[in-house]
Design an enzyme around this catalytic site. Structure first.
Site, PDB file in Angstrom:
ATOM      1  N   HIS A  80      33.870-103.152  10.804  1.00  0.00           N
ATOM      2  CA  HIS A  80      34.387-102.959  12.166  1.00  0.00           C
ATOM      3  C   HIS A  80      33.332-102.699  13.242  1.00  0.00           C
ATOM      4  O   HIS A  80      33.672-102.165  14.301  1.00  0.00           O
ATOM      5  CB  HIS A  80      35.388-101.790  12.187  1.00  0.00           C
ATOM      6  N   GLU A  93      49.208-105.201   5.855  1.00  0.00           N
ATOM      7  CA  GLU A  93      49.528-104.813   7.235  1.00  0.00           C
ATOM      8  C   GLU A  93      49.851-106.052   8.070  1.00  0.00           C
ATOM      9  O   GLU A  93      49.467-106.141   9.238  1.00  0.00           O
ATOM     10  CB  GLU A  93      48.385-104.021   7.875  1.00  0.00           C
ATOM     11  N   CYS A 115      44.840 -95.312  14.996  1.00  0.00           N
ATOM     12  CA  CYS A 115      44.716 -96.406  15.967  1.00  0.00           C
ATOM     13  C   CYS A 115      45.952 -96.526  16.846  1.00  0.00           C
ATOM     14  O   CYS A 115      45.847 -96.800  18.049  1.00  0.00           O
ATOM     15  CB  CYS A 115      44.432 -97.721  15.251  1.00  0.00           C
ATOM     16  N   CYS A 116      47.147 -96.352  16.261  1.00  0.00           N
ATOM     17  CA  CYS A 116      48.376 -96.563  17.026  1.00  0.00           C
ATOM     18  C   CYS A 116      48.589 -95.497  18.092  1.00  0.00           C
ATOM     19  O   CYS A 116      49.239 -95.760  19.113  1.00  0.00           O
ATOM     20  CB  CYS A 116      49.577 -96.579  16.087  1.00  0.00           C
TER      21      CYS A 116
END
Length: 635
Positions: A135, A317, A401-402
């Site tokens: 990432h 996911e 993250c959400c």
């Protein structure tokens, strides 16, 4: 290509009750509580590069991966969300916290511009060695978006300057040159940020780098992820096998223009498609546009939940196969619906087609907004469409993250309402906003007043500084039938084209447009290929999908209720519930399980009369645990 562009979020004021309440909650509760959690869980401390590195807060999984590698992105998103919030109300305490974070990032930045606190603090020798999994560019993208938002809100450049130095380092490291890595990130995001930077600065080199990452993706042989894996193995570094074992997971199985089916990780896909649509607009690239339209149709026709949730599977996911839309095990990550909104907005501005705004609105009011609780401090990562009562919102997540994704969406939602062109204004969403727009050689004050989404009665005041002729394009939602429009009390006739009714006239101060969007309750049925929903129905009113929750239907789990096709759906304003909402109710059939003493028997359950009450899906699980269904069995 459409000539319409969205109005900047900083230039739109939210005035309607619905979004003003959500914005106030994010300002007063969500942003401060998120900062506290970033500190509590060690994310803020990680920016200081403590030596020796402390033990991992979240140990490596069996596959060698730890979520701590993308902590920088969570902090970047928090800055972005906080910056959007500051555009509505300056807050010295929040600004001081942002400045303190920027201090840490600035001190952590390496002399060559590199800035990733995981690698700088723990594995400096392994920089740029595992783009597939770790990432680095994803983190950089969210940090850059945060820097741009902070600059747009405050005019302060320090954080933006830090990130521009990092972008220059990235540009030297990755690219087509003989001494560069010919690669891209396993998790798309940097591309969106680079295009934003290009639009902010006008420097084409940023657009060129985003274009390179999109064009390079999926080229093979050799595949870039195989090349970097072999390089790690030569150094004895291959400790991690995080991805799903195929290139589809990261949408790198084919060059992007050749992709026709939506596959893999849902958030990665939506971020990539957003960047592709951006580039199609900036470059006039017909191939990218065609790919986006093909992929859009695949999502809409076979893969999207009725709530605009995306991704049925927790395993990847993401996506599995056509019409695989289970309810109780739906993953439907909040981030995926947020990213769908980003993509829909870009597609909307390719040709101002209302079908994209319809999906944007659906995701906004349902799949995304479900991720944030009413109190602003609890969240959903996954958004199932059915629960046996075990689901509950969490205060934080090992992968948060959400949390920041939904808060940055709410804080910037004003940027989705209105678009402008040199000869017109397009109103895409309704809900109570005001803004000033330059078009047709004059400045036009626009104020839209409504109680949307509870009512479809809308008033739009148009006040140009000087009389001017231009188009006013009003979106007529795809769910609406029988819309009525008037200007200064005179009915407007005309047929919407691509979902927009266009009024062309010489506008004057004091002009008022009224729009009536009827909002009956409707029954929605799924394609028969969605076998989970055969014989079931869901309820919808306007842009809102409804669900049946146990707290409103006492007597046991709501799965016992069935809705006769003949039952009339009643619409009830409820001022006593969540500061005023609209619920739906109907006569129902209730299954009686009180006489059951065995697991199976030869006689069916007794049935009796009952009443079914439904509330908007985004509000479920705000009053404790209990069963819930979106898709109701029909009787």
């Amino acid at each position: 290509m459409s000539q319409y562009l969205p109005i900047r979020f900083v230039d739109v004021r939210l005035e309607g009750d619905f979004w003003r309440e959500r914005l106030d909650t994010v300002l007063k509760r969500t942003i401060p509580s998120q900062h506290a959690k970033l500190g509590e869980y060690g994310l803020l401390e990680s920016l200081k590069l403590p030596q020796p590195p402390p033990p991992l807060r979240f140990p490596r999984h069996a596959n060698g991966f730890t979520v701590q590698v993308f902590w920088d992105s969570d902090i970047g998103k928090w800055i972005e969300a906080a910056s959007y919030a500051l555009s509505h109300r300056r807050d010295a305490e929040i600004e001081a916290k942002i400045e303190a974070v920027i201090d840490d990032f600035e001190r952590a930045q390496a002399p060559d511009g590199y800035l990733n606190c995981w690698y700088l603090g723990r594995e400096p020798e392994k920089r740029w060695s595992n783009l597939r999994d770790n990432h680095e560019l994803y983190n950089a993208g969210h940090m850059l978006e945060g820097a741009i938002a902070y600059y747009e809100t405050t005019g302060r450049r320090r954080w933006l300057d830090v990130m521009e130095r990092y972008v220059e380092h990235i540009r030297k490291t990755l690219g087509p040159g003989p001494d560069q890595k010919h690669g891209y990130c396993g998790h798309q995001e940097i591309e969106i940020a680079l295009i934003k930077l290009y639009r902010l600065t006008g420097e084409k080199k940023h657009l060129d780098l985003a274009t390179y990452f999109i064009n390079e993706r999926g080229k093979q042989p050799p595949h870039f992820f195989d090349v970097e894996r072999e390089e790690r193995e030569k150094k004895g570094w291959e400790f991690q096998r995080y991805t799903q074992g195929n290139y589809e997971y990261s949408q790198s199985h084919l060059p992007v223009r050749e992709q026709t089916k939506v596959v893999g990780h849902a958030v990665r896909a939506m971020y990539m498609y957003t960047a592709m649509a951006d580039l199609a607009a900036e470059l006039g690239d017909a191939g990218l546009r065609q790919a986006c339209e093909t992929l859009w149709d695949d999502v809409m026709e076979t893969k999207m939940y009725v709530t605009a949730g995306l991704g049925p599977s927790a395993h990847n996911e993401g996506f599995t196969y056509d019409y695989d839309l289970p309810n109780q095990t739906a993953y439907a990550e909040t981030c995926a619906s947020v990213a769908l909104i980003f993509w829909a907005q870009r597609m909307l501005h390719l040709d101002l087609n209302g079908k994209y705004a319809d999906t944007l609105e659906l995701a906004l009011f349902n799949g995304a907004l479900s991720g944030l609780s009413r109190d602003g401090e609890h969240y959903f990562y996954a958004n199932p469409l059915e629960s046996n009562g075990s689901a509950e919102r969490w205060a934080w997540h090992t992968c948060p993250c959400c949390t920041m994704n939904v808060s940055r969406l709410v804080a910037s939602v004003g940027g989705y309402f209105v678009s402008r062109a040199d000869d017109g204004i397009a109103v895409n969403l309704y809900g109570g906003i005001s803004t000033t727009i330059e078009t047709a050689g004059t400045r036009v004050a626009l104020r839209e007043t409504s109680n949307y989404p509870w009512s479809g009665d809308i008033r739009i005041a148009i006040d140009p500084e000087t009389d001017a002729r231009f188009d006013l394009k009003l979106r007529i939602p795809g769910w609406c039938r029988g819309a009525k429009v008037a200007v200064n009390g005179q009915a407007v006739t005309g047929t919407p084209v691509n979902g927009y009714l266009t009024i062309n006239r010489v506008w004057q101060k004091g002009d008022v447009v009224t729009l009536d969007l009827p909002m009956p309750a409707e029954r929605i049925y799924a394609h028969p290929g969605v076998i989970m929903d055969v014989g079931r129905v869901t309820l919808k009113r306007g842009p809102l999908v409804y669900c049946v929750e146990e707290v409103d239907n006492p007597g046991g789990r709501v799965q016992r209720l069935r809705l006769p096709r003949s039952s009339q759906i009643r619409i009830t304003p409820r001022d006593d519930l969540f500061d005023g909402i609209v619920t739906l109710s109907a006569d129902a059939v209730a299954i009686d399980e009180s006489d059951w003493s065995t697991l199976y028997r030869t006689t069916p359950s007794r049935e009796g009369k009952g009443t079914l009450t439904a509330l908007p899906y985004y509000l479920w699980a705000n009053r404790g645990q209990g069963s819930m269904v979106v898709w109701i069995p029909e009787a």
